[in-house]
Scaffold this motif. Structure first.
Motif, PDB file in Angstrom:
ATOM      1  N   VAL A 143       0.861  -1.184   0.000  1.00 13.33           N
ATOM      2  CA  VAL A 143       0.000   0.000   0.000  1.00 13.33           C
ATOM      3  C   VAL A 143       0.890   1.224   0.000  1.00 13.33           C
ATOM      4  O   VAL A 143       1.689   1.418   0.926  1.00 13.33           O
ATOM      5  CB  VAL A 143      -0.924   0.036   1.243  1.00 13.33           C
ATOM      6  N   THR A 158      -7.255  -1.398   7.904  1.00 11.89           N
ATOM      7  CA  THR A 158      -6.821  -2.765   7.605  1.00 11.89           C
ATOM      8  C   THR A 158      -7.960  -3.610   7.055  1.00 11.89           C
ATOM      9  O   THR A 158      -7.811  -4.311   6.038  1.00 11.89           O
ATOM     10  CB  THR A 158      -6.230  -3.432   8.861  1.00 11.89           C
ATOM     11  N   PHE A 199      -8.877  -2.568   3.519  1.00 14.94           N
ATOM     12  CA  PHE A 199      -7.910  -3.067   2.538  1.00 14.94           C
ATOM     13  C   PHE A 199      -8.065  -4.572   2.321  1.00 14.94           C
ATOM     14  O   PHE A 199      -8.026  -5.057   1.183  1.00 14.94           O
ATOM     15  CB  PHE A 199      -6.487  -2.764   3.008  1.00 14.94           C
ATOM     16  N   ARG A 209     -11.141  -5.530   0.229  1.00 16.06           N
ATOM     17  CA  ARG A 209     -10.941  -5.278  -1.193  1.00 16.06           C
ATOM     18  C   ARG A 209     -10.048  -6.340  -1.814  1.00 16.06           C
ATOM     19  O   ARG A 209     -10.219  -6.722  -2.965  1.00 16.06           O
ATOM     20  CB  ARG A 209     -10.339  -3.884  -1.404  1.00 16.06           C
ATOM     21  N   THR A 210      -9.087  -6.816  -1.050  1.00 17.18           N
ATOM     22  CA  THR A 210      -8.185  -7.852  -1.544  1.00 17.18           C
ATOM     23  C   THR A 210      -8.957  -9.125  -1.885  1.00 17.18           C
ATOM     24  O   THR A 210      -8.691  -9.780  -2.896  1.00 17.18           O
ATOM     25  CB  THR A 210      -7.111  -8.175  -0.485  1.00 17.18           C
ATOM     26  N   LEU A 263      -3.566   0.586  -3.245  1.00 20.25           N
ATOM     27  CA  LEU A 263      -3.323  -0.839  -3.042  1.00 20.25           C
ATOM     28  C   LEU A 263      -2.783  -1.408  -4.339  1.00 20.25           C
ATOM     29  O   LEU A 263      -3.400  -1.256  -5.401  1.00 20.25           O
ATOM     30  CB  LEU A 263      -4.619  -1.567  -2.667  1.00 20.25           C
TER      31      LEU A 263
END
Length: 310
Positions: free
Chosen positions: A145, A158, A161, A164-165, A192
């Motif tokens: 990131v 966190t 993120f 989204r991963t 990201l």
């Protein structure tokens, strides 16, 4: 250069030796790149988390200390932060106060230590160097990131993120601009980055353009490459109410409380001193006059902007 990832194992400096440059950049040493790679790999292997990466010069030292004070309230954020600083002295100071943080020095010369106006050649050169570092991480197949320290983190991002991963088919994910009247919608950070073939292609092209042209900005290149899905790259975006920008500071207090952003970027404002003053006026400056972290100020701000509105 894009065929078969042939550049992956080359020195980042060698990768661009054929490009013209009206203002040659300082070399990035193999020793530095080795330390950077090992640091990012260690974070990924230890936690399975995305390393948080930023690149600063000395002018950003106070903003960086303020950001560290801010995110110290969140679990495991400092432990996965990599700060690349142009000053070895600042890295030593930072490490004495924040032992969990990885700080790597990349000395570029005194001409890169000032506070530059947006658009100055030194500023543009720092963007070029940052792009080369980001490209190196992608070449080494490391996710990360990118963030900047002139920001306030009102909630630990966190989970945002990580979600989204798992659910996105994106190569990179970036924020949405608050002001879109010029047609631009892609902001630059936090970004990201997943080390896919398409991402490698994007960063190779971005770095090539930055180095070849004297007055080109990474954000403009990102906008064009993402909109055109360059070589199949998929760029997704955070919603503005997830990652806000300088437009947030223009809102009234009541308007601000309608949103619950994880991060507010302090952009659309030129000059380090002006950024510090803006955060201070808004109760978002967490350092004492001696530049010490005042955790109570952080907790007060986080409580204010995360409270449930009746």
């Amino acid at each position: 250069m894009l065929n078969g990832h042939s550049s992956v194992d080359q020195s980042i400096n060698d990768s661009f030796q054929s490009f013209d440059s009206s203002a040659p950049l300082p070399e990035i040493s193999k020793e530095f790149l080795k330390k950077l790679t090992e640091s990012a790999q260690k974070i990924v292997e230890r936690d399975g988390n995305l390393p948080l990466f930023t690149f600063i010069n000395t002018a950003y030292k106070e903003l960086t200390l303020n950001w560290l004070c801010n995110v110290a309230e969140f679990n495991n954020t400092l432990q996965r932060t990599i700060i690349v600083a142009t000053s070895e002295l600042f890295c030593r100071k930072l490490k004495s106060e924040w032992k969990e943080v990885i700080c790597l020095s990349l000395r570029l010369g005194a001409e890169y230590e000032g506070s530059f106006e947006w658009g100055r050649q030194q500023y543009v050169n720092l963007l070029k160097i940052r792009a080369k570092i980001m490209l190196h991480l992608v070449q080494k197949k490391l996710p990360f990131v990118l963030f900047e320290t002139d920001a306030i983190w009102l909630k630990d991002p966190t989970e945002l993120f990580e979600n989204r991963t798992f659910v996105d088919d994106a190569d990179i994910i970036v924020p949405t601009k608050g002001y879109t009247h010029k047609g631009d919608t892609y902001s630059f950070d936090p970004m990201l980055v997943y080390p896919t073939k398409a991402t490698l292609s994007l960063f190779l092209e971005m770095t090539r353009r930055l180095i070849k042209r004297k007055r080109t900005y990474d954000q403009d290149i990102l906008e064009e490459l993402c909109k055109n899905q360059f070589n199949g790259v998929i760029c997704r975006q955070f919603e503005w109410n997830e990652i806000a920008d300088g437009k947030w500071f223009k809102l009234s207090e009541n308007e601000r409380l309608q949103y619950k952003p994880y991060i507010v970027n302090n952009n659309y404002y030129v000059g380090v001193d002006n950024k510090i003053a803006r955060q201070s006026i808004n109760g978002l400056w967490f350092l004492s006059k001696m530049h010490r972290c005042v955790a109570l100020k952080v907790r007060k701000a986080l409580k204010k902007y995360n409270q449930t509105k009746n």
